[in-house]
Motif scaffolding. Structure first.
Motif, PDB file in Angstrom:
ATOM      1  N   GLY A  12     -10.331   3.667  21.181  1.00 12.38           N
ATOM      2  CA  GLY A  12     -10.283   4.664  22.243  1.00 12.38           C
ATOM      3  C   GLY A  12      -9.067   4.534  23.146  1.00 12.38           C
TER       4      GLY A  12
ATOM      5  N   LYS B 248     -15.912  11.543  19.474  1.00 13.94           N
ATOM      6  CA  LYS B 248     -16.156  11.757  20.910  1.00 13.94           C
ATOM      7  C   LYS B 248     -14.886  11.503  21.724  1.00 13.94           C
ATOM      8  CE  LYS B 248     -18.497   8.677  23.025  1.00 13.94           C
ATOM      9  NZ  LYS B 248     -19.533   7.731  23.426  1.00 13.94           N
ATOM     10  N   SER B 249     -14.149  10.426  21.381  1.00 11.45           N
ATOM     11  CA  SER B 249     -12.924  10.100  22.112  1.00 11.45           C
ATOM     12  C   SER B 249     -11.865  11.174  21.923  1.00 11.45           C
ATOM     13  CB  SER B 249     -12.367   8.753  21.636  1.00 11.45           C
ATOM     14  OG  SER B 249     -13.333   7.745  21.766  1.00 11.45           O
TER      15      SER B 249
ATOM     16  N   VAL C  56     -11.349   6.061  14.794  1.00 14.08           N
ATOM     17  CA  VAL C  56     -11.813   6.397  16.145  1.00 14.08           C
ATOM     18  C   VAL C  56     -13.010   7.363  16.060  1.00 14.08           C
ATOM     19  CG1 VAL C  56     -10.359   8.418  16.527  1.00 14.08           C
ATOM     20  CG2 VAL C  56     -10.998   7.002  18.464  1.00 14.08           C
TER      21      VAL C  56
ATOM     22  N   VAL D  48      -4.597   8.231  19.798  1.00 12.80           N
ATOM     23  CA  VAL D  48      -5.886   7.661  20.195  1.00 12.80           C
ATOM     24  C   VAL D  48      -6.203   6.568  19.182  1.00 12.80           C
ATOM     25  CG1 VAL D  48      -8.300   8.096  20.718  1.00 12.80           C
ATOM     26  CG2 VAL D  48      -6.610   9.884  21.132  1.00 12.80           C
TER      27      VAL D  48
ATOM     28  N   ARG E 168      -7.354   7.015  31.251  1.00 13.23           N
ATOM     29  CA  ARG E 168      -7.889   8.388  31.191  1.00 13.23           C
ATOM     30  C   ARG E 168      -7.336   9.244  32.345  1.00 13.23           C
ATOM     31  NH1 ARG E 168     -12.102  11.515  28.449  1.00 13.23           N
ATOM     32  NH2 ARG E 168     -12.066  13.386  29.681  1.00 13.23           N
TER      33      ARG E 168
END
Length: 142
Positions: A74, A115-116, A112, A70, A85
């Protein structure tokens, strides 16, 4: 004389009851102590199922490892290939269906947002992935 007898008979039941209860309490205490002393012995017993015939068994194959990166913005890659995704979720579903399941190594970029990373972890878990590990996640442990 009648008064003496009634007072004597009135006082008798209490000592008798006390005399009957004491041995019973002693026996109960002895049983409880015996029970407590025998418990740890049973807890220390460990049953080991050791393999008996190790000569004829092939060595276990190393697990298939899938690396998900990641990036700081993102962007996700599946073994170096950039995926969206939905593509990632499809690949996770396919990986969960294979037997044995591949090991998923999730390597987030240092910059990063959590949340991602959490979204990828949630997607893997909801698809039934059981072997998921994070590499270089020290920044999230602070």
């Amino acid at each position: 004389m009648g008064m003496n007898m009634s007072s004597g008979s009135g006082g008798d039941p209490e000592p008798m009851m006390e005399m009957n209860m004491t041995p019973m309490i002693d026996v109960m205490l002895v049983l409880i102590i015996m029970f407590i002393t025998t418990l740890p012995i049973a807890n220390h017993a460990v049953n080991l199922n050791l393999p008996t015939n190790t000569q004829n068994q092939p060595p276990p194959e190393p697990p298939v490892v899938v690396k998900i990166d990641v990036d700081f913005d993102g962007t996700m890659t599946w073994n170096g290939e950039v995926v969206s995704r939905t593509q990632l979720e499809d690949k996770l579903s396919a990986a969960a269906a294979t037997n044995p399941q591949p090991e998923i190594h999730l390597q987030p970029n240092r910059l990063v947002s959590y949340k991602s990373v959490a979204a990828v972890m949630a997607a893997a878990q909801s698809r039934g992935i059981t072997k998921l590990g994070m590499i270089g996640n020290e920044q999230f442990l602070k």
